[in-house]
Design a protein around this motif. Structure first.
Motif, PDB file in Angstrom:
ATOM      1  N   ARG A 180      14.392   8.186  -3.001  1.00 44.19           N
ATOM      2  CA  ARG A 180      13.833   7.179  -3.912  1.00 44.19           C
ATOM      3  C   ARG A 180      12.613   7.685  -4.658  1.00 44.19           C
ATOM      4  O   ARG A 180      12.244   7.131  -5.680  1.00 44.19           O
TER       5      ARG A 180
ATOM      6  N   PHE B  94       8.320   8.597  -4.115  1.00 45.03           N
ATOM      7  CA  PHE B  94       7.296   7.702  -3.567  1.00 45.03           C
ATOM      8  C   PHE B  94       5.907   7.927  -4.157  1.00 45.03           C
ATOM      9  O   PHE B  94       4.943   7.306  -3.722  1.00 45.03           O
TER      10      PHE B  94
ATOM     11  N   LEU C 162       7.846   1.130 -10.048  1.00 44.08           N
ATOM     12  CA  LEU C 162       7.982   1.338  -8.610  1.00 44.08           C
ATOM     13  C   LEU C 162       8.876   0.283  -7.977  1.00 44.08           C
ATOM     14  O   LEU C 162       9.711   0.586  -7.105  1.00 44.08           O
TER      15      LEU C 162
ATOM     16  N   SER D   5      12.627   0.926  -7.819  1.00 46.12           N
ATOM     17  CA  SER D   5      13.100   2.211  -7.300  1.00 46.12           C
ATOM     18  C   SER D   5      14.338   2.077  -6.428  1.00 46.12           C
ATOM     19  O   SER D   5      15.274   2.878  -6.532  1.00 46.12           O
ATOM     20  N   ARG D   6      14.374   1.064  -5.554  1.00 48.16           N
ATOM     21  CA  ARG D   6      15.550   0.944  -4.678  1.00 48.16           C
ATOM     22  C   ARG D   6      16.797   0.589  -5.487  1.00 48.16           C
ATOM     23  O   ARG D   6      17.873   1.156  -5.263  1.00 48.16           O
TER      24      ARG D   6
ATOM     25  N   SER E  33      10.618   3.447   5.462  1.00 52.14           N
ATOM     26  CA  SER E  33      11.260   2.155   5.234  1.00 52.14           C
ATOM     27  C   SER E  33      12.470   1.995   6.145  1.00 52.14           C
ATOM     28  O   SER E  33      13.460   2.722   6.021  1.00 52.14           O
TER      29      SER E  33
ATOM     30  N   SER F 209      15.808   1.672   4.395  1.00 50.11           N
ATOM     31  CA  SER F 209      16.490   2.884   3.942  1.00 50.11           C
ATOM     32  C   SER F 209      17.355   3.469   5.050  1.00 50.11           C
ATOM     33  O   SER F 209      18.483   3.932   4.799  1.00 50.11           O
TER      34      SER F 209
ATOM     35  N   TRP G  40      -1.772   6.444  -4.993  1.00 48.01           N
ATOM     36  CA  TRP G  40      -1.567   5.174  -4.293  1.00 48.01           C
ATOM     37  C   TRP G  40      -2.862   4.384  -4.163  1.00 48.01           C
ATOM     38  O   TRP G  40      -2.822   3.172  -3.883  1.00 48.01           O
TER      39      TRP G  40
ATOM     40  N   SER H 272       3.008  -1.965  -3.771  1.00 50.05           N
ATOM     41  CA  SER H 272       4.320  -2.330  -4.273  1.00 50.05           C
ATOM     42  C   SER H 272       5.118  -2.949  -3.142  1.00 50.05           C
ATOM     43  O   SER H 272       5.142  -2.419  -2.019  1.00 50.05           O
TER      44      SER H 272
ATOM     45  N   TYR I 106       7.463  -0.663  -1.462  1.00 51.19           N
ATOM     46  CA  TYR I 106       6.896   0.408  -0.633  1.00 51.19           C
ATOM     47  C   TYR I 106       5.813  -0.186   0.270  1.00 51.19           C
ATOM     48  O   TYR I 106       4.650   0.181   0.183  1.00 51.19           O
TER      49      TYR I 106
ATOM     50  N   TYR J 296       2.728   1.781   2.021  1.00 49.79           N
ATOM     51  CA  TYR J 296       2.486   3.099   1.440  1.00 49.79           C
ATOM     52  C   TYR J 296       1.063   3.241   0.914  1.00 49.79           C
ATOM     53  O   TYR J 296       0.554   4.357   0.803  1.00 49.79           O
TER      54      TYR J 296
END
Length: 358
Positions: free
Chosen positions: A109, A111, A123, A126-127, A179, A182, A265, A270, A273, A276
Motif C-alpha cells: 500500500r 506508507f 492517503l 490507499s487501501r 494493519s 491487511s 507523518w 489518517s 493508517y 502510523y
C-alpha cells in the motif's frame, strides 16, 4: 526451509554511489544463485535515501534475471497506488517472460505521506487503490479481454501483451506491516504474505500471522500452501564481538534514513493508517541493541544465528527469512562474508525442511 535476500537501499551518497549499490546487488545475487538461496526481493520507494534508489524494482530485478538461473524475483513491493494497472501488469508479465517464469508479484500500500503527496494520491484512498489495482492486474493476466469500470481506473476491451509465462498467473504476495486488516485480507484472498518485524514486536507480528493463517483456512484455500516471508537485517562474523560491532554502524545509518523518510507523518493522521503517526518516535527510539534484543535481526556468529533462525521458526512456523545483507552503505566485502557464512554454516542446519518454490 528457504532463505532469500532483500535489497532495500538505505545509504547516503557519501557511503557509496547509486551505481555502486546496483553493482553490489548484482554481484551478491549472482553468488546467491550459486549458493542455493531461493529468492531476491526489491522495493519501490521514492525521494529519500530510505528506499529511494530503487523507484522501479522491476528494472533492478530484470538485471538480476539476466545474471541468475534459479532465484525467484519478487517485487517487495510494487505500489498499485502509484502505477496504472495496465502498465504494471504488462511490465510484470514482461519480467516473467525474461526470467523464464521466475517472477513473483509482491504488492504493497505504501506508507510514507510525502510519496502520496507527490503523486497526488490521498492517503485515505490507499487501501481502495491497492485492492482495485491488484484485482485489475490479475484480470489482465488471466482474461483475454478486460473491461473495467472502477473507482480509480476505467478502460474497455483491453487485451494485455505480453502474457505471463506462469499459469494462471505469477504468485501474488501482499506486504503487511501494522494493519491487522491487511493480514486478514491477504489470507482471505489466498495471497502469500511479506512482513517486516522491525516495525513492531515479534509477539504482535506473530498474532497478525495467526490472523492471516486463520483467514486463509476459513476462506477454504489449500491447507499448508500459504507462504510467509519475513525481512531481517543480517550480519555474520567469525566472532560475536566482531558481528555486533560490524552491525552497529550500518544499522544506525538505516535507522537514520528511515527516521527521515517517516518524518512526514509528524502532524499527520489518517484513518487508513491508524497508529502510523506514532511511527516517527518508534523508529527514532530503535538502536542496534534494541533490534538484537527484540530478535528482529540476525546478528552473531553462524552458530548464534542458527539459534536465532530456530527461534523465528518456533515462533512463526515455516517462514522464509528475506535478509538485508548490504544495508546502511556496507562495503561489498562485509556483505559477501555474511552471504558466504550464512550459506555454508547456517543453511545446512535447516536443509531437512527445504522445499522448492511454488
Amino acid at each position: 526451509m528457504r532463505f532469500g535476500l532483500n535489497f532495500f537501499p538505505s545509504f547516503r551518497p557519501r557511503d557509496l554511489s547509486t551505481a555502486e549499490y546496483y553493482q553490489q546487488v548484482l554481484t551478491l545475487c549472482e553468488r546467491a544463485d550459486a549458493l542455493g538461496y531461493s529468492s531476491v526481493k526489491a522495493v519501490e520507494h521514492y525521494f529519500h535515501d530510505y528506499g529511494g534508489h530503487t523507484p522501479s524494482p522491476l528494472v533492478l530485478l530484470a538485471a538480476v534475471a539476466a545474471r541468475t538461473r534459479r532465484l525467484r524475483l519478487i517485487t517487495g513491493a510494487a505500489i498499485p497506488a502509484f502505477n496504472h494497472p495496465i502498465k504494471l501488469a504488462a511490465e510484470m508479465a514482461m519480467l516473467d517472460n525474461l526470467s523464464g517464469g521466475r517472477f513473483d508479484a509482491g504488492f504493497g500500500r505504501a506508507f510514507i505521506p510525502e510519496e502520496f503527496d507527490a503523486f497526488g494520491v490521498a492517503l485515505d484512498d490507499s487501501r481502495a487503490r491497492f485492492e482495485e489495482g491488484i484485482t485489475v492486474v490479475k484480470r489482465l493476466w488471466t482474461e483475454q479481454r478486460v473491461t473495467h469500470e472502477g473507482r480509480f481506473h476505467r478502460f474497455r476491451d483491453v487485451h494485455l501483451l505480453p502474457r505471463p509465462v506462469q499459469r494462471p498467473h505469477p504468485p501474488i504476495w501482499i506486504a503487511a506491516v501494522l494493519s491487522e486488516e491487511s493480514f486478514r485480507w491477504a489470507g482471505e484472498q489466498g495471497y502469500h504474505l511479506m512482513i517486516v518485524p522491525f516495525a513492531g514486536s515479534l509477539e504482535r507480528t506473530a498474532a497478525f500471522v495467526r490472523t492471516y493463517r486463520e483467514a486463509w483456512a476459513r476462506a477454504g484455500h489449500p491447507p499448508g500452501r500459504e507462504q510467509v516471508q519475513m525481512s531481517f537485517h543480517c550480519y555474520l562474523a567469525e566472532t560475536h564481538a566482531a558481528a555486533v560491532e560490524g552491525f552497529r554502524r550500518p544499522v544506525e545509518r538505516y535507522i537514520e534514513v528511515f527516521s527521515e523518510a517517516v518524518g512526514s507523518w509528524e502532524g499527520r493522521a489518517s484513518g487508513a493508517y491508524r497508529g502510523y503517526e506514532k511511527m516517527v518516535a518508534a523508529v527514532r527510539a530503535q538502536t542496534p541493541q534494541s533490534l538484537m534484543d527484540g530478535r528482529v535481526a540476525f546478528v552473531g556468529t553462524p552458530a548464534e544465528v542458527v539459534e536465532q533462525v530456530r527461534f523465528v521458526r518456533e515462533t512463526f512456523g515455516e517462514v522464509e527469512p528475506s535478509m538485508q545483507i548490504n544495508f546502511g552503505g556496507l562495503p561489498l566485502a562485509e556483505a559477501q562474508r555474511t552471504l558466504e557464512l550464512f550459506a555454508r554454516e547456517v543453511m545446512p542446519a535447516f536443509v531437512e525442511t527445504h522445499t522448492g518454490a511454488s
